[in-house]
Design a protein around this motif. Structure first.
Motif, mmCIF file in Angstrom:
data_model
loop_
_atom_site.group_PDB
_atom_site.id
_atom_site.type_symbol
_atom_site.label_atom_id
_atom_site.label_comp_id
_atom_site.label_asym_id
_atom_site.label_seq_id
_atom_site.Cartn_x
_atom_site.Cartn_y
_atom_site.Cartn_z
ATOM 1 N N PHE A 101 2.322 -6.347 11.721
ATOM 2 C CA PHE A 101 3.201 -7.383 11.207
ATOM 3 C C PHE A 101 2.727 -8.003 9.898
ATOM 4 O O PHE A 101 3.356 -8.905 9.392
ATOM 5 C CB PHE A 101 3.387 -8.486 12.262
ATOM 6 N N ASP A 102 1.590 -7.528 9.340
ATOM 7 C CA ASP A 102 1.139 -8.072 8.062
ATOM 8 C C ASP A 102 0.552 -6.968 7.198
ATOM 9 O O ASP A 102 0.173 -5.913 7.688
ATOM 10 C CB ASP A 102 0.128 -9.206 8.261
ATOM 11 N N ALA A 103 0.502 -7.223 5.893
ATOM 12 C CA ALA A 103 -0.045 -6.268 4.934
ATOM 13 C C ALA A 103 -0.418 -7.017 3.670
ATOM 14 O O ALA A 103 0.177 -8.041 3.351
ATOM 15 C CB ALA A 103 0.976 -5.180 4.618
ATOM 16 N N ASP A 104 -1.424 -6.465 2.923
ATOM 17 C CA ASP A 104 -1.884 -7.187 1.734
ATOM 18 C C ASP A 104 -2.079 -6.323 0.494
ATOM 19 O O ASP A 104 -2.705 -6.752 -0.459
ATOM 20 C CB ASP A 104 -3.158 -7.975 2.041
ATOM 21 N N SER A 105 -1.518 -5.126 0.475
ATOM 22 C CA SER A 105 -1.517 -4.331 -0.752
ATOM 23 C C SER A 105 -0.073 -3.933 -1.041
ATOM 24 O O SER A 105 0.742 -3.855 -0.115
ATOM 25 C CB SER A 105 -2.395 -3.081 -0.598
ATOM 26 N N PRO A 106 0.267 -3.700 -2.303
ATOM 27 C CA PRO A 106 1.665 -3.371 -2.618
ATOM 28 C C PRO A 106 2.219 -2.216 -1.784
ATOM 29 O O PRO A 106 3.313 -2.319 -1.236
ATOM 30 C CB PRO A 106 1.620 -3.031 -4.107
ATOM 31 N N LYS A 107 1.468 -1.144 -1.667
ATOM 32 C CA LYS A 107 1.949 0.024 -0.915
ATOM 33 C C LYS A 107 2.146 -0.322 0.557
ATOM 34 O O LYS A 107 3.172 0.011 1.149
ATOM 35 C CB LYS A 107 0.953 1.178 -1.061
ATOM 36 N N GLU A 108 1.180 -1.004 1.152
ATOM 37 C CA GLU A 108 1.270 -1.352 2.567
ATOM 38 C C GLU A 108 2.350 -2.404 2.829
ATOM 39 O O GLU A 108 3.043 -2.345 3.846
ATOM 40 C CB GLU A 108 -0.080 -1.827 3.092
ATOM 41 N N ARG A 109 2.506 -3.361 1.924
ATOM 42 C CA ARG A 109 3.556 -4.370 2.096
ATOM 43 C C ARG A 109 4.928 -3.718 2.054
ATOM 44 O O ARG A 109 5.790 -4.004 2.882
ATOM 45 C CB ARG A 109 3.473 -5.447 1.008
ATOM 46 N N ARG A 110 5.149 -2.850 1.095
ATOM 47 C CA ARG A 110 6.464 -2.217 0.976
ATOM 48 C C ARG A 110 6.763 -1.343 2.190
ATOM 49 O O ARG A 110 7.898 -1.295 2.663
ATOM 50 C CB ARG A 110 6.558 -1.423 -0.327
ATOM 51 N N LYS A 111 5.737 -0.690 2.696
ATOM 52 C CA LYS A 111 5.910 0.104 3.920
ATOM 53 C C LYS A 111 6.262 -0.823 5.087
ATOM 54 O O LYS A 111 7.176 -0.541 5.862
ATOM 55 C CB LYS A 111 4.634 0.890 4.221
ATOM 56 N N LEU A 112 5.543 -1.931 5.214
ATOM 57 C CA LEU A 112 5.814 -2.908 6.268
ATOM 58 C C LEU A 112 7.233 -3.460 6.149
ATOM 59 O O LEU A 112 7.964 -3.536 7.144
ATOM 60 C CB LEU A 112 4.801 -4.057 6.189
ATOM 61 N N PHE A 113 7.631 -3.837 4.940
ATOM 62 C CA PHE A 113 8.969 -4.405 4.748
ATOM 63 C C PHE A 113 10.055 -3.376 5.072
ATOM 64 O O PHE A 113 11.065 -3.710 5.690
ATOM 65 C CB PHE A 113 9.148 -4.918 3.323
ATOM 66 N N ALA A 114 9.858 -2.128 4.666
ATOM 67 C CA ALA A 114 10.839 -1.075 4.965
ATOM 68 C C ALA A 114 10.936 -0.860 6.477
ATOM 69 O O ALA A 114 12.036 -0.706 7.023
ATOM 70 C CB ALA A 114 10.473 0.221 4.253
ATOM 71 N N GLU A 115 9.790 -0.856 7.158
ATOM 72 C CA GLU A 115 9.795 -0.714 8.621
ATOM 73 C C GLU A 115 10.504 -1.895 9.272
ATOM 74 O O GLU A 115 11.227 -1.727 10.256
ATOM 75 C CB GLU A 115 8.369 -0.601 9.154
#
Length: 132
Positions: free
Chosen positions: A4-18
């Motif tokens: 439910f959390d992320a702190d890098s651009p790639k990981e955040r965008r993956k989290l948001f898309a999911e």
């Protein structure tokens, strides 16, 4: 969706898309993304920014300066458009609603850019999907 959390651009965008995919699959009322309050960026008395998504619409509260940044960002997302702006007299800002008909990855990129470009977060900010 298991994280439910992320702190890098790639990981955040993956989290948001999911999160967008989960929101659509579950037909949930909305999804909400939040970041930690940063007094240096938000001010001492202002709450941390958030972005909500429902019915192909982003919802967020912005100051006058943030509204101008949001309008500028929208020039890079021509398939998105401002649907409504409300500025109640008792509020210090504007509630902004943006129609956004697109795929999960494009929506995720927009959310990430809102936090960096509109709300002034650094590239390594941490975001949470608070509700799906």
């Amino acid at each position: 969706m298991t994280r439910f959390d992320a702190d890098s651009p790639k990981e955040r965008r993956k989290l948001f898309a999911e999160a967008v995919t989960a929101h659509r699959t579950r037909a949930s009322p909305f999804l909400t993304v939040e970041v930690e309050h940063d007094p240096d960026v938000d001010g001492e008395d202002s709450p941390a920014p958030w972005v909500q998504f429902a019915d192909q619409t982003f919802n967020m509260d912005v100051t006058e300066e943030e509204l101008e940044c949001a309008k500028s960002l929208l020039s890079e997302f021509p398939e998105f458009r401002i649907d409504q702006m409300e500025s109640p007299e008792e509020a210090e800002g504007t509630n902004l609603r943006i129609i956004a008909r697109s795929d999960a990855n494009r929506l995720a990129a927009f959310v990430d850019r809102v936090f960096t470009d509109v709300y002034g977060r650094d590239e390594d900010y941490c975001a949470w999907v608070a509700a799906v």
